[in-house]
Design a protein around this motif. Structure first.
Motif, PDB file in Angstrom:
ATOM      1  N   TYR A  74      -6.929  -1.692  10.671  1.00 52.32           N
ATOM      2  CA  TYR A  74      -5.635  -2.122  11.207  1.00 52.32           C
ATOM      3  C   TYR A  74      -5.829  -3.511  11.798  1.00 52.32           C
ATOM      4  O   TYR A  74      -6.552  -3.686  12.777  1.00 52.32           O
ATOM      5  CB  TYR A  74      -5.159  -1.171  12.307  1.00 52.32           C
ATOM      6  N   HIS A  75      -5.180  -4.510  11.168  1.00 53.79           N
ATOM      7  CA  HIS A  75      -5.363  -5.892  11.609  1.00 53.79           C
ATOM      8  C   HIS A  75      -4.213  -6.742  11.057  1.00 53.79           C
ATOM      9  O   HIS A  75      -3.792  -6.536   9.909  1.00 53.79           O
ATOM     10  CB  HIS A  75      -6.711  -6.430  11.103  1.00 53.79           C
ATOM     11  N   PRO A  76      -3.733  -7.724  11.827  1.00 53.63           N
ATOM     12  CA  PRO A  76      -2.639  -8.586  11.341  1.00 53.63           C
ATOM     13  C   PRO A  76      -2.961  -9.339  10.058  1.00 53.63           C
ATOM     14  O   PRO A  76      -2.055  -9.652   9.285  1.00 53.63           O
ATOM     15  CB  PRO A  76      -2.408  -9.574  12.492  1.00 53.63           C
ATOM     16  N   ASP A  80      -0.235  -7.418   7.800  1.00 57.52           N
ATOM     17  CA  ASP A  80       0.448  -7.732   9.058  1.00 57.52           C
ATOM     18  C   ASP A  80       0.564  -6.520   9.986  1.00 57.52           C
ATOM     19  O   ASP A  80       1.585  -6.289  10.618  1.00 57.52           O
ATOM     20  CB  ASP A  80       1.834  -8.330   8.775  1.00 57.52           C
ATOM     21  N   ARG A  81      -0.506  -5.753  10.076  1.00 59.80           N
ATOM     22  CA  ARG A  81      -0.529  -4.567  10.934  1.00 59.80           C
ATOM     23  C   ARG A  81      -1.018  -4.933  12.328  1.00 59.80           C
ATOM     24  O   ARG A  81      -1.746  -5.918  12.515  1.00 59.80           O
ATOM     25  CB  ARG A  81      -1.481  -3.501  10.340  1.00 59.80           C
ATOM     26  N   GLN A  82      -0.636  -4.117  13.320  1.00 58.47           N
ATOM     27  CA  GLN A  82      -1.125  -4.310  14.682  1.00 58.47           C
ATOM     28  C   GLN A  82      -2.647  -4.164  14.692  1.00 58.47           C
ATOM     29  O   GLN A  82      -3.193  -3.263  14.057  1.00 58.47           O
ATOM     30  CB  GLN A  82      -0.511  -3.288  15.632  1.00 58.47           C
ATOM     31  N   ARG A  83      -3.335  -5.032  15.424  1.00 63.75           N
ATOM     32  CA  ARG A  83      -4.790  -4.966  15.512  1.00 63.75           C
ATOM     33  C   ARG A  83      -5.209  -3.718  16.290  1.00 63.75           C
ATOM     34  O   ARG A  83      -4.787  -3.509  17.407  1.00 63.75           O
ATOM     35  CB  ARG A  83      -5.346  -6.220  16.198  1.00 63.75           C
ATOM     36  N   ARG A  84      -6.062  -2.894  15.659  1.00 65.97           N
ATOM     37  CA  ARG A  84      -6.608  -1.691  16.288  1.00 65.97           C
ATOM     38  C   ARG A  84      -8.128  -1.667  16.122  1.00 65.97           C
ATOM     39  O   ARG A  84      -8.727  -0.609  15.963  1.00 65.97           O
ATOM     40  CB  ARG A  84      -5.967  -0.432  15.703  1.00 65.97           C
ATOM     41  N   VAL A 143      -6.722   0.102  21.389  1.00 63.62           N
ATOM     42  CA  VAL A 143      -5.452  -0.559  21.637  1.00 63.62           C
ATOM     43  C   VAL A 143      -4.438   0.518  22.021  1.00 63.62           C
ATOM     44  O   VAL A 143      -4.399   1.584  21.396  1.00 63.62           O
ATOM     45  CB  VAL A 143      -4.992  -1.314  20.363  1.00 63.62           C
ATOM     46  N   SER A 146       1.600   2.120  20.037  1.00 61.38           N
ATOM     47  CA  SER A 146       2.878   1.406  20.048  1.00 61.38           C
ATOM     48  C   SER A 146       3.764   1.977  18.951  1.00 61.38           C
ATOM     49  O   SER A 146       3.404   2.939  18.273  1.00 61.38           O
ATOM     50  CB  SER A 146       2.644  -0.087  19.820  1.00 61.38           C
ATOM     51  N   ASP A 148       4.252   0.727  16.208  1.00 61.16           N
ATOM     52  CA  ASP A 148       3.747   0.312  14.896  1.00 61.16           C
ATOM     53  C   ASP A 148       3.374   1.513  14.029  1.00 61.16           C
ATOM     54  O   ASP A 148       3.453   1.442  12.816  1.00 61.16           O
ATOM     55  CB  ASP A 148       2.533  -0.612  15.068  1.00 61.16           C
TER      56      ASP A 148
END
Length: 175
Positions: A74-76, A80-84, A143, A146, A148
């Motif tokens: 999980y990474h932008p 374009d995913r929320q960073r985890r 993280v 959220s 997301d």
């Protein structure tokens, strides 16, 4: 010119070599299997939760004869995913692995890494790796959850405390 997957694998080898300078220790490798039922109605990573030391190489192996899978952080930078994953960690995406194929990544930054299978995330095919322990220099906690991720996906991640207590969680507990 190297293909994308070959480049990622070659880069992982470089990271592994640089991650353990002068230690003389053999590199630790942990295998995470990608699996599914014969008819494909259920898919999962095994183990779903794993505690490892910094510098451990993870080998994702597709043992599901009926599906292709990915192991994707999980990474932008990836969809374009929320960073985890920890802020100092490199994002990764295995690309689609056919049955019998594998992908390796070496994790060096302490903290919590959440990842998923691109086509099967909504089926709960997610996993969590804990590198090091809370209190280690540079440690990053997970993280906060959220909007997301859907609640069904969030339910697939074992808790950090459970992973640290057991070192390895083979499958998600029944909800």
């Amino acid at each position: 010119m190297l293909a994308r997957r070959q480049f990622l694998l070659a880069g992982g080898g470089i990271i592994a070599t640089l991650g353990l300078p002068g230690t003389g220790r053999a590199m630790q490798v942990e295998t995470i299997e990608m699996q599914g039922t014969a008819r494909g109605e259920r898919v999962w990573f095994a183990p779903v939760g794993l505690a490892v030391s910094p510098g451990t190489t993870l080998r994702f192996v597709n043992h599901d004869p009926g599906n292709s899978h990915t192991a994707t952080a999980y990474h932008p930078d990836i969809y374009d995913r929320q960073r985890r994953i920890p802020g100092r960690a490199e994002a990764w995406d295995s690309d689609f692995l056919l049955p019998g194929e594998s992908f390796e990544i070496t994790l060096t930054a302490p903290g919590v890494y959440d990842y998923y299978c691109v086509p099967h995330e909504m089926a709960g095919m997610v996993g969590r790796i804990v590198v090091g322990r809370p209190g280690d220099p540079g440690w990053e906690a997970p993280v906060p959850d959220s909007d997301d991720l859907d609640p069904e996906v969030l339910a697939g991640f074992p808790s950090v405390d459970d992973i640290l207590a057991k070192d390895r969680i083979l499958q998600r507990e029944a909800q």
